[in-house]
Design an enzyme around this catalytic site. Structure first.
Site, PDB file in Angstrom:
ATOM      1  N   TRP A 260      42.807  50.605  27.121  1.00 22.58           N
ATOM      2  CA  TRP A 260      41.686  50.847  28.031  1.00 22.58           C
ATOM      3  C   TRP A 260      41.710  52.281  28.559  1.00 22.58           C
ATOM      4  O   TRP A 260      40.687  52.962  28.618  1.00 22.58           O
ATOM      5  CB  TRP A 260      41.736  49.820  29.142  1.00 22.58           C
ATOM      6  CG  TRP A 260      40.647  49.772  30.171  1.00 22.58           C
ATOM      7  CD1 TRP A 260      40.780  49.263  31.426  1.00 22.58           C
ATOM      8  CD2 TRP A 260      39.271  50.183  30.083  1.00 22.58           C
ATOM      9  NE1 TRP A 260      39.591  49.341  32.120  1.00 22.58           N
ATOM     10  CE2 TRP A 260      38.645  49.906  31.304  1.00 22.58           C
ATOM     11  CE3 TRP A 260      38.513  50.780  29.074  1.00 22.58           C
ATOM     12  CZ2 TRP A 260      37.305  50.196  31.566  1.00 22.58           C
ATOM     13  CZ3 TRP A 260      37.169  51.072  29.327  1.00 22.58           C
ATOM     14  CH2 TRP A 260      36.584  50.779  30.556  1.00 22.58           C
TER      15      TRP A 260
ATOM     16  N   ARG B 117      52.849  56.666  30.300  1.00 24.07           N
ATOM     17  CA  ARG B 117      53.983  56.411  31.196  1.00 24.07           C
ATOM     18  C   ARG B 117      55.291  56.923  30.610  1.00 24.07           C
ATOM     19  O   ARG B 117      56.200  57.297  31.341  1.00 24.07           O
ATOM     20  CB  ARG B 117      54.101  54.904  31.474  1.00 24.07           C
ATOM     21  CG  ARG B 117      53.011  54.351  32.374  1.00 24.07           C
ATOM     22  CD  ARG B 117      53.317  52.926  32.790  1.00 24.07           C
ATOM     23  NE  ARG B 117      53.296  52.002  31.660  1.00 24.07           N
ATOM     24  CZ  ARG B 117      53.837  50.795  31.673  1.00 24.07           C
ATOM     25  NH1 ARG B 117      54.482  50.376  32.744  1.00 24.07           N
ATOM     26  NH2 ARG B 117      53.749  50.007  30.620  1.00 24.07           N
TER      27      ARG B 117
ATOM     28  N   LYS C 103      43.411  44.984  36.442  1.00 23.39           N
ATOM     29  CA  LYS C 103      42.925  43.739  37.034  1.00 23.39           C
ATOM     30  C   LYS C 103      44.113  42.854  37.389  1.00 23.39           C
ATOM     31  O   LYS C 103      45.058  42.736  36.615  1.00 23.39           O
ATOM     32  CB  LYS C 103      42.005  43.002  36.052  1.00 23.39           C
ATOM     33  CG  LYS C 103      40.776  43.804  35.649  1.00 23.39           C
ATOM     34  CD  LYS C 103      39.987  43.114  34.549  1.00 23.39           C
ATOM     35  CE  LYS C 103      38.794  43.965  34.119  1.00 23.39           C
ATOM     36  NZ  LYS C 103      38.024  43.345  33.017  1.00 23.39           N
TER      37      LYS C 103
ATOM     38  N   LYS D 151      38.395  35.492  36.829  1.00 25.61           N
ATOM     39  CA  LYS D 151      37.839  35.022  35.550  1.00 25.61           C
ATOM     40  C   LYS D 151      38.932  34.731  34.533  1.00 25.61           C
ATOM     41  O   LYS D 151      38.727  33.951  33.592  1.00 25.61           O
ATOM     42  CB  LYS D 151      36.823  36.026  35.009  1.00 25.61           C
ATOM     43  CG  LYS D 151      37.348  37.436  34.745  1.00 25.61           C
ATOM     44  CD  LYS D 151      37.935  37.632  33.373  1.00 25.61           C
ATOM     45  CE  LYS D 151      38.532  39.017  33.227  1.00 25.61           C
ATOM     46  NZ  LYS D 151      39.197  39.213  31.921  1.00 25.61           N
TER      47      LYS D 151
ATOM     48  N   ASP E 196      32.149  39.670  32.771  1.00 29.04           N
ATOM     49  CA  ASP E 196      33.533  39.708  32.299  1.00 29.04           C
ATOM     50  C   ASP E 196      33.971  38.337  31.794  1.00 29.04           C
ATOM     51  O   ASP E 196      34.723  38.224  30.818  1.00 29.04           O
ATOM     52  CB  ASP E 196      34.442  40.178  33.437  1.00 29.04           C
ATOM     53  CG  ASP E 196      35.648  40.957  32.931  1.00 29.04           C
ATOM     54  OD1 ASP E 196      35.853  41.001  31.711  1.00 29.04           O
ATOM     55  OD2 ASP E 196      36.377  41.524  33.761  1.00 29.04           O
TER      56      ASP E 196
END
Length: 250
Positions: free
Chosen positions: A11, A31, A108, A192, A245
């Site tokens: 993403w 990272r 999320k 969701k 979503d």
């Protein structure tokens, strides 16, 4: 606009490609040092988003301080469980972040111990910087390919500032829809996932389309009611970061 993306998963990498197409100055910061060196060498994120070459205009960062010196908007694209540690690392290097105006959360989930949303974690560590959330039906490969996509851009800022971010981050293939409901936007993207697991069980048990349709219809109803009880706005859950979503995930 100088944009920094912290986290080079699928993403985060897709967002780097999108922001580059929007004409922004983009730095992608993995990272791990070895991951950064591999992307810089091959101009491709083979680990998480293979098949999409990164233009040379996208810089690959290895250290936070040099990147933060020029960043106006920082996109937080790490896994939600790593967000607090990432924010603390940014805080330690924030003395040089003179131009920083906005954090945008792309992950999320809720923090395991505190049940805080990502933006609440950011606001706790950076109370002086505005924070928003970018969420919705966004499969990374489709965004990277430039396929039509729409997202919710929830920003805790005055309308003029929020509208400027909407225009800056939208183009012909990706449209950002404004919201001032940061909490609801984050809750929609989190809740969701519970119903997506149930949908997968429905598929695995071969219960059929009737059962799946009933499940998702009742799931949306529950998502809206629970989301409102947790502080979100009803219309947010019927939008891209809730219903949208849910549809994409299931």
């Amino acid at each position: 606009m100088n944009c920094c993306i912290l986290g080079a998963g699928a993403w985060g990498t897709a967002m780097a490609l999108h922001l580059d197409r929007c004409g922004h100055s983009v730095t992608l910061v993995p990272r791990r040092m070895e991951h950064a060196l591999a992307i810089a060498s091959t101009r491709e994120n083979v680990d998480y988003l293979p098949g999409y070459k990164l233009p040379h205009a996208i810089q690959i960062g290895c250290e936070l301080a040099p990147v933060l010196m020029e960043a106006e908007v920082v996109f937080l694209a790490c896994p939600s469980k790593a967000l607090r540690d990432l924010c603390l690392s940014v805080r330690a290097a924030s003395d040089v972040a003179w131009q920083l105006k906005l954090f945008l959360v792309m992950c999320k989930g809720l923090e395991l111990d505190s049940f805080k949303t990502p933006s609440e974690i950011v606001n706790e560590i950076f109370p002086e910087v505005a924070c928003g959330a970018l969420s919705g039906p966004t499969f990374a490969g489709e965004v990277a390919a430039g396929n039509p996509t729409a997202v919710t851009l929830a920003v805790d800022a005055d309308f003029a500032a929020a509208e400027s971010y909407q225009q800056a981050f939208s183009n012909a293939s990706l449209r950002a829809y404004l919201s001032n409901d940061v909490r609801g936007t984050e809750l929609g993207g989190t809740l969701k996932n519970v119903y997506a697991i149930a949908s997968g069980m429905c598929d695995g048990l071969k219960l059929g389309d009737n059962a799946k349709a009933a499940l998702l219809t009742r799931s949306l109803n529950e998502l809206v009611r629970l989301g409102q009880l947790l502080g979100g706005q009803k219309e947010t859950f019927y939008g891209l970061s809730g219903f949208g979503d849910l549809v994409a995930t299931c």
